[in-house]
Design a protein around this motif. Structure first.
Motif, PDB file in Angstrom:
ATOM      1  N   THR A  60      -5.032   7.079  -0.689  1.00 29.88           N
ATOM      2  CA  THR A  60      -4.140   7.520   0.382  1.00 29.88           C
ATOM      3  C   THR A  60      -3.948   6.375   1.362  1.00 29.88           C
ATOM      4  OG1 THR A  60      -5.896   8.359   1.825  1.00 29.88           O
ATOM      5  CG2 THR A  60      -4.968   9.902   0.201  1.00 29.88           C
ATOM      6  N   SER A  61      -3.129   6.622   2.360  1.00 29.70           N
ATOM      7  CA  SER A  61      -2.782   5.609   3.342  1.00 29.70           C
ATOM      8  C   SER A  61      -3.478   5.879   4.671  1.00 29.70           C
ATOM      9  CB  SER A  61      -1.263   5.615   3.556  1.00 29.70           C
ATOM     10  OG  SER A  61      -0.898   4.874   4.695  1.00 29.70           O
ATOM     11  N   SER A  67       0.224  -5.145   2.335  1.00 28.36           N
ATOM     12  CA  SER A  67      -0.460  -4.054   3.034  1.00 28.36           C
ATOM     13  C   SER A  67       0.443  -2.839   3.192  1.00 28.36           C
ATOM     14  CB  SER A  67      -0.925  -4.522   4.417  1.00 28.36           C
ATOM     15  OG  SER A  67      -1.809  -5.616   4.306  1.00 28.36           O
ATOM     16  N   ARG A  80       1.980   3.925   9.013  1.00 29.57           N
ATOM     17  CA  ARG A  80       1.145   4.092   7.825  1.00 29.57           C
ATOM     18  C   ARG A  80       0.882   2.717   7.215  1.00 29.57           C
ATOM     19  NH1 ARG A  80       1.226   9.605   6.669  1.00 29.57           N
ATOM     20  NH2 ARG A  80       2.923  10.701   7.731  1.00 29.57           N
ATOM     21  N   CYS A  81      -0.257   2.618   6.553  1.00 31.80           N
ATOM     22  CA  CYS A  81      -0.658   1.326   6.006  1.00 31.80           C
ATOM     23  C   CYS A  81      -1.589   1.563   4.825  1.00 31.80           C
ATOM     24  CB  CYS A  81      -1.361   0.503   7.091  1.00 31.80           C
ATOM     25  SG  CYS A  81      -1.892  -1.135   6.553  1.00 31.80           S
ATOM     26  N   LEU A  82      -1.396   0.828   3.733  1.00 34.80           N
ATOM     27  CA  LEU A  82      -2.193   1.027   2.536  1.00 34.80           C
ATOM     28  C   LEU A  82      -3.543   0.320   2.594  1.00 34.80           C
ATOM     29  CD1 LEU A  82       0.466   0.728  -0.326  1.00 34.80           C
ATOM     30  CD2 LEU A  82      -0.304   2.756   0.906  1.00 34.80           C
ATOM     31  N   PRO A 136      -7.520   4.756   5.064  1.00 36.46           N
ATOM     32  CA  PRO A 136      -7.269   5.221   3.691  1.00 36.46           C
ATOM     33  C   PRO A 136      -8.515   5.865   3.084  1.00 36.46           C
ATOM     34  CG  PRO A 136      -6.574   2.927   3.983  1.00 36.46           C
ATOM     35  CD  PRO A 136      -7.389   3.288   5.170  1.00 36.46           C
ATOM     36  N   MET A 185       1.300   7.462   0.504  1.00 36.50           N
ATOM     37  CA  MET A 185       1.450   7.013   1.884  1.00 36.50           C
ATOM     38  C   MET A 185       1.022   8.093   2.871  1.00 36.50           C
ATOM     39  SD  MET A 185       2.377   3.884   1.882  1.00 36.50           S
ATOM     40  CE  MET A 185       2.935   3.598   3.574  1.00 36.50           C
ATOM     41  N   TRP A 203      -4.647  -2.074   8.805  1.00 39.89           N
ATOM     42  CA  TRP A 203      -4.380  -0.942   9.690  1.00 39.89           C
ATOM     43  C   TRP A 203      -4.772  -1.258  11.131  1.00 39.89           C
ATOM     44  CZ3 TRP A 203      -8.472   3.101  10.763  1.00 39.89           C
ATOM     45  CH2 TRP A 203      -7.966   4.167  11.512  1.00 39.89           C
ATOM     46  N   SER A 255      -3.000   6.406   8.585  1.00 38.89           N
ATOM     47  CA  SER A 255      -1.879   7.098   9.244  1.00 38.89           C
ATOM     48  C   SER A 255      -2.162   7.289  10.725  1.00 38.89           C
ATOM     49  CB  SER A 255      -1.643   8.455   8.582  1.00 38.89           C
ATOM     50  OG  SER A 255      -0.615   9.170   9.236  1.00 38.89           O
ATOM     51  N   GLN A 294      -0.823   5.264  -5.267  1.00 40.06           N
ATOM     52  CA  GLN A 294      -1.374   5.452  -3.932  1.00 40.06           C
ATOM     53  C   GLN A 294      -0.362   6.176  -3.066  1.00 40.06           C
ATOM     54  OE1 GLN A 294      -2.619   1.875  -1.981  1.00 40.06           O
ATOM     55  NE2 GLN A 294      -3.498   2.935  -0.219  1.00 40.06           N
TER      56      GLN A 294
END
Length: 388
Positions: free
Chosen positions: A177-178, A226, A255-257, A294, A325, A262, A180, A323
């Motif tokens: 997941t991301s 990212s 949001r960022c992977l 994440p 977001m 992040w 958030s 993955q």
């Protein structure tokens, strides 16, 4: 596992429909908690309530080997499924499948309790019914603060996925997941007539500039791998076409992977908002609510889920999932102990593909049995030491 589950199948469907008909928002899951505690006690177990809402229960004998987690809250969304057991609470529904998650883990508890009664399990499994996943930064932090993860060596969870057919599960090693965050920007300044914008602080223009330029700044200041994403969901300002308003706001998500990116993205976003707004002379009030990192799936725990899924659902039951977001507060738990989350297929083969957080989301209830079988099998592999 199928034989152990069969005796509970119809009951679990009924419980899921009951929970679906009576959804409760974050930290208000009192009825849901009562239903769970009552059924666990009926099974001869000794569940313990969390502060406020939620509960957990230990099953088996011997050392604590594993925790399983379900989230129990609903969303402030109007249901549009037309199901006979549709939500009876106006404006609240289980549009993310948490009623499925809850029912699956209740089913796991009942199956494990039955097996433990027949032959004492040589290890303990802790099942956590967590409140407030939908309210960032999430009820997982409360669970951790109350010591529920103390002594837990590893943890597993699942999440409904309407893109995967029922009978299959999705997994991946690494971030599933991301990260958030939620962002709200309020601007204020001198309003005035649109014929004389030079006599005002044109905050509509300022809002538009922030909406366009802040994501652009981030895309050039942070490694594109990212996958930093800023998306605005609300922009409100003004009430007349020929008047520049004195107040306005916008809100959205970041949001960022990547977990490390992040942190830097959050700091850069705050600075970029103020710098983009500065030339317009407006006053800026920025609210940046840090959400969740994440969920990072560990290799061993992911392999455990995959082995259990293949054993229970078939050799082709495991698919690689992209993955997401989306944010998920299970991430806080995987920062405390090694763990993994799998995606539980809920799409009827050949049927409609829904999306989460939509009022018409109607998962195939056969997913409940699949989830119980996989999670119970994974738990037993750990308890009996067959996961090496």
């Amino acid at each position: 596992m199928g034989a152990s589950l069969e005796q509970f199948h119809n009951e679990l469907i009924g419980i899921r429909r009951d929970l679906h008909r009576h959804p409760e928002l974050s930290y208000k899951e009192h009825r849901t908690t009562d239903v769970l505690v009552a059924r666990l006690e009926q099974a001869g177990l000794a569940p313990r309530r969390l502060e406020g809402t939620g509960a957990f229960v230990d099953i088996g004998r011997g050392p604590l080997r594993l925790a399983l987690r379900a989230d129990i809250d609903a969303l402030p969304i109007i249901e549009e499924t037309g199901l006979p057991f549709a939500s009876a609470s106006t404006g609240v529904t289980h549009a993310c499948g948490h009623d499925i998650h809850t029912t699956v883990m209740l089913g796991v508890a009942l199956v494990l309790a039955g097996l433990d009664a027949e032959e004492a399990l040589p290890g303990t499994v802790r099942i956590i019914f967590q409140p407030a996943e939908e309210l960032m930064p999430g009820g997982a932090l409360d669970v951790i603060a109350q010591g529920v993860l103390a002594g837990v060596p590893r943890i597993l969870a699942l999440h409904c996925d309407p893109r995967i057919d029922v009978g299959s599960v999705g997994t991946r090693i690494g971030a599933i997941t991301s990260a958030s965050d939620t962002i709200r920007v309020e601007l204020s300044g001198r309003g005035g007539h649109t014929s004389r914008p030079h006599l005002t602080e044109d905050l509509v223009f300022a809002l538009a500039s922030i909406a366009v330029n802040v994501p652009a700044v981030l895309s050039r200041r942070i490694d594109v791998r990212s996958a930093v994403s800023v998306v605005w969901g609300q922009i409100h300002a003004g009430s007349a076409p020929n008047a520049i308003p004195a107040h306005g706001f916008m809100s959205g998500t970041l949001r960022c992977l990547d977990g490390e990116a992040w942190h830097s993205a959050g700091e850069l976003l705050d600075r970029a908002v103020r710098e983009v707004a500065a030339p317009f002379g407006v006053d800026v009030k920025l609210e940046h609510i840090r959400g969740v990192p994440p969920v990072v799936n560990q290799e061993a725990e992911t392999g455990l889920l995959e082995a259990a899924a293949r054993a229970e659902l078939g050799s082709h039951a495991v698919v690689l999932t992209p993955q997401s977001m989306g944010g998920e507060d299970f991430a806080w738990m995987t920062q405390e102990v090694p763990g993994a989350m799998m995606r539980l297929g809920t799409r009827t083969p050949g049927g409609e593909t829904f999306d989460l957080h939509r009022g018409d989301y109607a998962p195939d209830e056969r997913a409940i049995g699949c989830g119980v079988r996989v999670m119970a099998a994974a738990a037993l592999r750990v308890v009996f030491g067959d996961d090496d």
